[in-house]
Enzyme design. Structure first.
Site, PDB file in Angstrom:
ATOM      1  N   LYS A  76      -5.299  -0.890 -13.115  1.00  0.00           N
ATOM      2  CA  LYS A  76      -6.251  -0.961 -11.996  1.00  0.00           C
ATOM      3  C   LYS A  76      -7.225  -2.100 -12.291  1.00  0.00           C
ATOM      4  CE  LYS A  76      -9.479   1.970  -9.329  1.00  0.00           C
ATOM      5  NZ  LYS A  76     -10.046   3.329  -9.156  1.00  0.00           N
ATOM      6  N   SER A 151      -9.802   5.765  -4.674  1.00  0.00           N
ATOM      7  CA  SER A 151      -9.889   4.323  -4.698  1.00  0.00           C
ATOM      8  C   SER A 151      -8.750   3.651  -5.453  1.00  0.00           C
ATOM      9  CB  SER A 151     -11.212   3.919  -5.345  1.00  0.00           C
ATOM     10  OG  SER A 151     -11.227   4.308  -6.724  1.00  0.00           O
ATOM     11  N   SER A 175     -10.378   9.805  -7.303  1.00  0.00           N
ATOM     12  CA  SER A 175      -9.626   8.570  -7.067  1.00  0.00           C
ATOM     13  C   SER A 175      -8.306   8.425  -7.794  1.00  0.00           C
ATOM     14  CB  SER A 175     -10.487   7.362  -7.403  1.00  0.00           C
ATOM     15  OG  SER A 175     -11.383   7.138  -6.358  1.00  0.00           O
TER      16      SER A 175
HETATM   17  N1  GLN Z   1     -13.940   9.014  -2.876  1.00  0.00           N
HETATM   18  C1  GLN Z   1     -15.005   9.171  -3.807  1.00  0.00           C
HETATM   19  C2  GLN Z   1     -16.034   8.101  -3.570  1.00  0.00           C
HETATM   20  O1  GLN Z   1     -15.882   7.382  -2.657  1.00  0.00           O
HETATM   21  C3  GLN Z   1     -14.477   9.107  -5.208  1.00  0.00           C
HETATM   22  C4  GLN Z   1     -14.147   7.737  -5.658  1.00  0.00           C
HETATM   23  C5  GLN Z   1     -13.631   7.691  -7.060  1.00  0.00           C
HETATM   24  O2  GLN Z   1     -13.178   8.696  -7.613  1.00  0.00           O
HETATM   25  N2  GLN Z   1     -13.741   6.517  -7.670  1.00  0.00           N
HETATM   26  O3  GLN Z   1     -16.993   7.977  -4.260  1.00  0.00           O
END
Ligand code: GLN
Length: 484
Positions: A76, A151, A175
């Site tokens: 990532k 994400s 995410s």
């Molecule tokens: N969807 C959550 C956010 O927008 C979690 C994102 C994540 O786990 N990086 O913060």
């Protein structure tokens, strides 16, 4: 070669069915031919990958016994990689070449894994759909009109489209698990502190944790073996003895008690998703596990608490991007204030700005006690719910995501609808527990994820429980259309 799991690739490399160079070339070729459709990679590191593959072949020839030696993987783009752009999906870091490797990148390098490239992601890991990346949205290989989840959507799409056998990812509120659910993958978020955060660009430091996206639980175990380490450079990394996470995979589930939280099956859960999860519970019963209804009474407070704590931490973490030290700098600043304002204004996208504003507000004098302190107290209650649950059960089971993948744009104008995507995953991060998502069926030809949550440092148990399900079912073996 690309339909093989990591466990199968390891066998193929050892038996000289193919070399690491051949395997790496094959993946690079697939990425070239196919990633135009998915946009799962931000950077493909072709030359470095081939050099690493050659080195891995030499290690293999010399009898190296590191399991991942010669296996290609993707990282990532939140993990720093020496000499290679590390963008975090943001214009702010479009020009940032990391001067060092994240600890987990180094761990995989030591293990002999080959890096294919850096995967796309929501900007600074904020999002649940991978629509906020500066490099454009990522498409779900199961249905290219739909989001892959976020994400870590690039990592998930790359593995689901068979453009990498596995990828690293990060999970602050869901995410890893949510895109795993939406792309029919196994996604593991380890216990907070099990894996070093050093060199992982910080979003919300008390919640962020690195983990993996793979096609099977067995592959997750192999990946976690190389990823986990104690790291003195991350003061929240826990000095806990390392285990072999593959060792307990075959353990029987006789005598296992699975907790089913009633709060995870209420309003907001798609009825067909609920049916798939209920069917999975039956599979576990047939494997000898007993199920027990439990309550996690503060579940409804997880999303509101998270959306105070995570933005508060992000507003502090992202203050370093000021146009002075590194990252985007505006042209011809008039003075220092203008430099800050325009560099940040131009470098960050809308969702990141929204979080910084919310976080700064929550931390400001006069509001700190009302919002930030209150959210931390709620966090403690959420953690206690799980402590009580794990006094009665071995693992907690529920849906990963309230519904299957949605279409592009369906939630992007409504931040609250987007935030509710993580309603079942966020509490795990607030409590610091390990969580995992595995495939458990389809709704309208779109994958559904089953979530398993374990006690602290019970990754081995979680992987065992997931692996046994995968021995009894074939949901995880189904491949996205036009990928094989
Ligand atoms: N969807 C959550 C956010 O927008 C979690 C994102 C994540 O786990 N990086 O913060």
């Amino acid at each position: 070669m690309h339909t093989k799991t990591i466990a199968q690739l390891i066998e193929g490399l050892r038996s000289k069915e193919f070399s690491s160079v051949e395997l790496t070339r094959h993946y690079l070729q697939r990425i070239k031919e196919r990633d135009g459709t998915y946009n799962s990679y931000i950077t493909v590191t072709e030359e470095a990958a081939l050099a690493q593959a050659e080195a891995a072949d030499q290690r293999l020839a010399a009898g190296d016994d590191s399991p991942l030696c010669g296996v290609p993987i993707a990282h990532k783009d939140i993990f720093c990689t020496t000499g290679i752009r590390t963008s975090c999906g943001s214009k702010m870091l479009d020009n940032f070449i990391a001067p060092y490797d994240a600890t987990i990148v180094e761990n995989y390098q030591k293990a002999g894994a080959v890096m294919l490239g850096k995967t796309n992601m929501d900007e600074f890991a904020m999002g649940s759909s991978n629509e906020t990346s500066y490099y454009g949205p990522v498409k779900n290989p199961w249905n290219t009109n739909c989001v892959p989840g976020g994400s870590s959507g690039g990592s998930a799409a790359a593995v689901a489209a068979l453009l990498a056998p596995a990828a690293t990812a990060s999970d602050t509120g869901g995410s890893i698990r949510q895109p795993a659910a939406l792309c029919n993958l196994t996604g593991l978020k380890p216990t907070y502190g099990r894996v070093s955060r050093w060199g992982m660009i910080a979003f919300a430091s008390s919640l962020d944790q690195a983990g993996t996206l793979t096609r099977t639980a067995e592959d997750s175990a192999i990946m976690l073996n190389a990823m986990a380490s104690f790291d003195a450079k991350d003061s929240t990394c826990v000095d806990q003895p390392l285990e072999d996470y593959t060792a307990g995979l075959s353990n029987s589930l006789q005598g296992l008690t699975i907790g089913i939280p009633e709060e995870y099956f209420g309003e907001g859960l798609n009825p067909q998703t609920a049916e798939r999860v209920q069917a999975a519970i039956k599979v576990y019963e047939s494997l000898g596990a007993t199920t027990k209804s439990i309550s996690l009474p503060h579940t409804h407070l997880a999303v509101p608490a998270y959306y105070v704590i995570a933005p508060a931490e992000c507003s502090a973490n992202l203050s370093r991007f000021d146009g002075v030290r590194y990252g985007h700098r505006c042209d011809d600043p008039k003075d220092l204030a203008d430099l800050y304002k325009r560099s940040r204004g131009e470098g960050f996208g809308d969702e990141v700005k929204r979080r910084i504003l919310v976080g700064t507000y929550a931390l400001s004098a006069g509001y700190y006690d009302a919002y930030y302190n209150k959210a931390q107290q709620v966090r403690r209650l959420i953690k206690q719910d799980f402590v009580d649950a794990f006094n009665q059960v071995d693992v907690v089971l529920g849906p990963t995501s309230p519904s299957p993948a949605f279409e592009f744009g369906a939630k992007s104008d409504d931040p609250v609808a987007m935030y509710l995507e993580d309603i079942y995953t966020i509490a795990t991060n607030l409590a610091g527990l390990p969580g995992l998502s595995i495939p458990c069926g389809m709704v309208d030809n779109k994958p559904v994820g089953l979530q398993l949550i374990g006690n602290y440092f019970a990754e081995g148990k979680l992987l065992n429980v997931a692996h046994q399900f995968q021995l009894a079912t074939d949901f995880h073996q189904q491949l996205a259309p036009e990928t094989a």
